[in-house]
Design an enzyme around this catalytic site. Structure first.
Site, PDB file in Angstrom:
ATOM      1  CG  PHE A   1      -0.346 -13.180   3.754  1.00 27.57           C
ATOM      2  CD1 PHE A   1       0.432 -14.304   3.938  1.00 27.57           C
ATOM      3  CD2 PHE A   1      -0.273 -12.165   4.689  1.00 27.57           C
ATOM      4  CE1 PHE A   1       1.264 -14.426   5.041  1.00 27.57           C
ATOM      5  CE2 PHE A   1       0.549 -12.275   5.794  1.00 27.57           C
ATOM      6  CZ  PHE A   1       1.322 -13.407   5.976  1.00 27.57           C
TER       7      PHE A   1
ATOM      8  CD  GLU B   1       0.462 -11.098  18.354  1.00 27.04           C
ATOM      9  OE1 GLU B   1       0.211 -12.297  18.213  1.00 27.04           O
ATOM     10  OE2 GLU B   1       0.547 -10.316  17.395  1.00 27.04           O
TER      11      GLU B   1
HETATM   12  C1  LIG Z   1       0.586  -5.996  12.643  1.00 27.22           C
HETATM   13  C2  LIG Z   1      -0.327  -7.007  11.992  1.00 27.22           C
HETATM   14  C3  LIG Z   1      -0.487  -8.258  12.572  1.00 27.22           C
HETATM   15  C4  LIG Z   1      -1.322  -9.195  11.980  1.00 27.22           C
HETATM   16  N1  LIG Z   1      -1.450 -10.423  12.569  1.00 27.22           N
HETATM   17  C5  LIG Z   1      -2.191 -11.368  11.962  1.00 27.22           C
HETATM   18  C6  LIG Z   1      -2.267 -12.682  12.489  1.00 27.22           C
HETATM   19  O1  LIG Z   1      -1.686 -12.970  13.535  1.00 27.22           O
HETATM   20  N2  LIG Z   1      -2.995 -13.613  11.816  1.00 27.22           N
HETATM   21  C7  LIG Z   1      -3.640 -13.302  10.647  1.00 27.22           C
HETATM   22  O2  LIG Z   1      -4.265 -14.184  10.056  1.00 27.22           O
HETATM   23  N3  LIG Z   1      -3.609 -12.078  10.132  1.00 27.22           N
HETATM   24  C8  LIG Z   1      -2.893 -11.101  10.743  1.00 27.22           C
HETATM   25  N4  LIG Z   1      -2.828  -9.842  10.209  1.00 27.22           N
HETATM   26  C9  LIG Z   1      -3.617  -9.543   9.002  1.00 27.22           C
HETATM   27  C10 LIG Z   1      -2.947 -10.031   7.750  1.00 27.22           C
HETATM   28  O3  LIG Z   1      -1.584  -9.699   7.742  1.00 27.22           O
HETATM   29  C11 LIG Z   1      -3.668  -9.418   6.555  1.00 27.22           C
HETATM   30  O4  LIG Z   1      -5.008  -9.812   6.605  1.00 27.22           O
HETATM   31  C12 LIG Z   1      -3.045  -9.870   5.239  1.00 27.22           C
HETATM   32  O5  LIG Z   1      -1.723  -9.394   5.148  1.00 27.22           O
HETATM   33  C13 LIG Z   1      -3.861  -9.381   4.063  1.00 27.22           C
HETATM   34  O6  LIG Z   1      -3.238  -9.800   2.887  1.00 27.22           O
HETATM   35  P1  LIG Z   1      -3.375  -8.925   1.559  1.00 27.22           P
HETATM   36  O7  LIG Z   1      -2.690  -9.679   0.495  1.00 27.22           O
HETATM   37  O8  LIG Z   1      -4.773  -8.515   1.358  1.00 27.22           O
HETATM   38  O9  LIG Z   1      -2.586  -7.576   1.890  1.00 27.22           O
HETATM   39  P2  LIG Z   1      -1.093  -7.391   2.349  1.00 27.22           P
HETATM   40  O10 LIG Z   1      -0.501  -8.611   2.891  1.00 27.22           O
HETATM   41  O11 LIG Z   1      -1.123  -6.174   3.220  1.00 27.22           O
HETATM   42  O12 LIG Z   1      -0.321  -7.040   1.006  1.00 27.22           O
HETATM   43  C14 LIG Z   1      -0.568  -5.876   0.297  1.00 27.22           C
HETATM   44  C15 LIG Z   1       0.511  -5.724  -0.756  1.00 27.22           C
HETATM   45  O13 LIG Z   1       0.151  -4.707  -1.657  1.00 27.22           O
HETATM   46  C16 LIG Z   1       1.221  -3.809  -1.852  1.00 27.22           C
HETATM   47  N5  LIG Z   1       0.630  -2.527  -2.207  1.00 27.22           N
HETATM   48  C17 LIG Z   1      -0.127  -1.734  -1.450  1.00 27.22           C
HETATM   49  N6  LIG Z   1      -0.545  -0.679  -2.177  1.00 27.22           N
HETATM   50  C18 LIG Z   1      -0.034  -0.829  -3.412  1.00 27.22           C
HETATM   51  C19 LIG Z   1      -0.111  -0.075  -4.596  1.00 27.22           C
HETATM   52  N7  LIG Z   1      -0.819   1.040  -4.695  1.00 27.22           N
HETATM   53  N8  LIG Z   1       0.573  -0.522  -5.677  1.00 27.22           N
HETATM   54  C20 LIG Z   1       1.306  -1.669  -5.630  1.00 27.22           C
HETATM   55  N9  LIG Z   1       1.385  -2.419  -4.531  1.00 27.22           N
HETATM   56  C21 LIG Z   1       0.721  -2.013  -3.444  1.00 27.22           C
HETATM   57  C22 LIG Z   1       1.969  -3.844  -0.531  1.00 27.22           C
HETATM   58  O14 LIG Z   1       3.296  -3.397  -0.693  1.00 27.22           O
HETATM   59  C23 LIG Z   1       1.869  -5.333  -0.215  1.00 27.22           C
HETATM   60  O15 LIG Z   1       2.855  -6.035  -0.921  1.00 27.22           O
HETATM   61  C24 LIG Z   1      -2.007  -8.877  10.785  1.00 27.22           C
HETATM   62  C25 LIG Z   1      -1.842  -7.625  10.201  1.00 27.22           C
HETATM   63  C26 LIG Z   1      -1.006  -6.693  10.794  1.00 27.22           C
HETATM   64  C27 LIG Z   1      -0.821  -5.346  10.158  1.00 27.22           C
END
Ligand SMILES: Cc1cc2nc3c(=O)[nH]c(=O)nc-3n(C[C@H](O)[C@H](O)[C@H](O)COP(=O)(O)OP(=O)(O)OC[C@H]3O[C@@H](n4cnc5c(N)ncnc54)[C@H](O)[C@@H]3O)c2cc1C
Length: 476
Positions: free
Chosen positions: A15, A175
């Site tokens: 995200f 869920e």
């Molecule tokens: C099962 C589940 C259900 C959820 N339900 C909800 C919900 O209903 N509502 C809500 O608001 N939030 C929900 N969340 C939380 C939400 O999904 C996260 O807060 C959000 O995805 C965080 O975004 P982010 O960009 O920080 O990380 P992420 O979306 O996790 O993205 C991380 C990215 O980094 C990449 N990555 C990781 N390590 C590396 C690396 N070393 N090198 C290169 N790329 C890397 C991954 O492949 C991914 O593309 C849920 C989470 C989970 C796991």
């Protein structure tokens, strides 16, 4: 891309990373997005992949396709292993191929992984819910448990296969437990001959004293009652102290223990920020919290490094929760800040999070939602859940096909995506047993070059022998 332009590197296609990249579309910059997966994953719907409602493609469109029309963005595959803040470079690896990418500005959005609270060995028997691999493995385990129960020879064995334990009573736990109960009590009830799938026990347990702690006591109690009505046993105040292939042990506050025999365990408790926060902390002196999240300045940058933004699940700021909206808004904020700097405009000021509310589904037609001070539950909350998820699913195609699959599930209680392959159930565990992991099953470019050199030399020698008449078919 114009190589002289300001270069933004974005780590992660989740995200924070994807929405940050998209927000740079009209800016006078070049963007390189590096991620270890080729897709953008909509994590909130992983539980639907695990329980056969949606296919993995519907919640994970290719990042490359999503960004195809954004001419200033390039996508590269690779796991980032090093960030050098002094040299302004990011090192990523894929199958032994290393890339070093320089940046002028960096957005780090690599998310978080599952935390087993120091018991990482639990993961072998209780997969988490963080990736497509997790969801597909769980799908295989859940549907596979019913198959094995049908073959079991003793009552105890049947009971063990028909006991499902979900650890964690947060939104994901609720869920998952709700969906497994629906599967057992409704979807599968006519499909087996020896077992009665309605005998299945679905247990959701948590060390916390209530269900859905972030939603408050009132909605937590509503969710618990609703789950119990659907046949889920809720155990609160119990901590998992041991977990193996056949079951798990729970310890309660009074010191008593309880052993639960269960073939299928799902781990939906605890998150740990991506380990890249450690290298960033080592280089800047910024603190890490208990979940490994790094402290950032009010403008989401690292101390002493205004060119480096950390967003989403990796950052610690004002106790903001690890939810999609924090990551989306953080990614967009960082993109805007970079654009303003390139345009030599003043900063937009500190990051301000706008809380749009939280929601969790319990089962078909039933959900809870908290929007500001408004508490909603039941059908209305479920309709809201449906609308929000349709709105945020990436891509029209995915929205359309997800809606079709939801219709099948909501109207007939059926599941379209029950297929599980041997690869999904066993290959991951087999790969983990290999010393070099996935790298052991693919040759690196270096290895391949030496194979090619050897083959070319062999071919030259064969040609020489043939030309010299020392080998081959002699005519005339
Ligand atoms: C099962 C589940 C259900 C959820 N339900 C909800 C919900 O209903 N509502 C809500 O608001 N939030 C929900 N969340 C939380 C939400 O999904 C996260 O807060 C959000 O995805 C965080 O975004 P982010 O960009 O920080 O990380 P992420 O979306 O996790 O993205 C991380 C990215 O980094 C990449 N990555 C990781 N390590 C590396 C690396 N070393 N090198 C290169 N790329 C890397 C991954 O492949 C991914 O593309 C849920 C989470 C989970 C796991």
């Amino acid at each position: 891309m114009d190589s002289k332009r300001h270069h933004v590197v974005v780590i992660g296609s989740g995200f924070g990373g994807l929405f940050g990249t998209k927000a740079l579309k009209g800016s006078d910059v070049d963007v390189t997005l590096v991620a270890k997966t080729t897709h953008h994953l909509f994590q909130p719907l992983l539980y639907q992949v695990a329980t056969g409602i949606l296919s993995q493609g519907e919640i994970a469109p290719p990042t490359r396709e999503v960004l195809a029309k954004q001419r200033n963005a390039r996508v590269i595959l690779g796991e980032v292993t090093e960030i050098d803040l002094a040299a302004k470079t990011v090192v990523s690896n894929i199958q032994g191929r290393q890339s070093v990418t320089s940046y002028d500005s960096l957005i780090v959005a690599a998310g978080a992984g599952q935390s087993y609270f120091g018991n990482d060995h639990f993961s072998e028997f209780a997969p988490g819910m963080k990736s497509i691999d997790d969801a597909l493995e769980l799908r295989g385990r859940i549907f596979g448990a019913f198959e094995l129960a049908e073959l079991a020879q003793t009552e105890a064995e049947i009971e063990r296969y028909l006991t499902f334990v979900v650890v964690g009573a947060g939104p994901t736990g609720v869920e998952m437990a709700g969906q497994i109960a629906e599967l057992a009590h409704k979807t599968l009830r006519r499909d087996f001959r020896r077992i009665n799938t309605r005998d299945a026990r679905v247990i959701m347990l948590d060390a916390a004293p209530q269900v859905l702690p972030p939603f408050g006591a009132k909605l937590g109690a509503v969710a618990q009652k609703s789950l119990e009505k659907r046949g889920v046993e809720v155990i609160l105040g119990g901590m998992v102290t041991d977990l193996d292939e056949r079951g798990l042990t729970v310890q309660f506050k009074d010191g008593s223990d309880r052993r639960i025999e269960a073939a299928t365990k799902v781990w939906a408790a605890g998150v740990q920020a991506n380990a890249l926060t450690q290298t960033l902390a080592d280089q800047t002196g910024a603190g890490l919290d208990r979940a490994g999240r790094i402290s950032v300045n009010p403008d989401l940058t690292l101390p002493g490094h205004p060119e480096v933004f950390v967003v989403g699940d990796m950052m610690a700021l004002d106790n903001l929760p690890g939810v999609a909206q924090v990551a989306i808004q953080g990614g967009k904020y960082a993109a805007k800040e970079i654009t303003r700097r390139v345009e030599e405009k003043p900063s937009q000021g500190p990051f301000k999070y706008f809380d749009k509310g939280s929601m969790a589904t319990i089962s078909r037609f039933s959900a809870v939602a908290l929007v500001g001070k408004v508490h909603l539950s039941g059908f209305l909350a479920w309709l809201m859940w449906l609308a929000v998820h349709l709105l945020y699913l990436t891509g029209f195609k995915n929205r359309f096909t997800a809606l079709m699959h939801w219709m099948v599930t909501f109207v007939s209680n059926d599941r379209q995506e029950r297929t599980a392959t041997v690869q999904q159930i066993y290959a991951r565990r087999a790969i983990k047993k290999l010393k070099g992991g996935t790298a052991s099953v693919a040759s690196s470019p270096v290895e391949w070059n030496s194979v090619r050199t050897r083959l070319e030399a062999q071919a030259l020698e064969e040609a020489r022998l043939t030309d010299a008449g020392e080998r081959g078919v002699h005519t005339g």
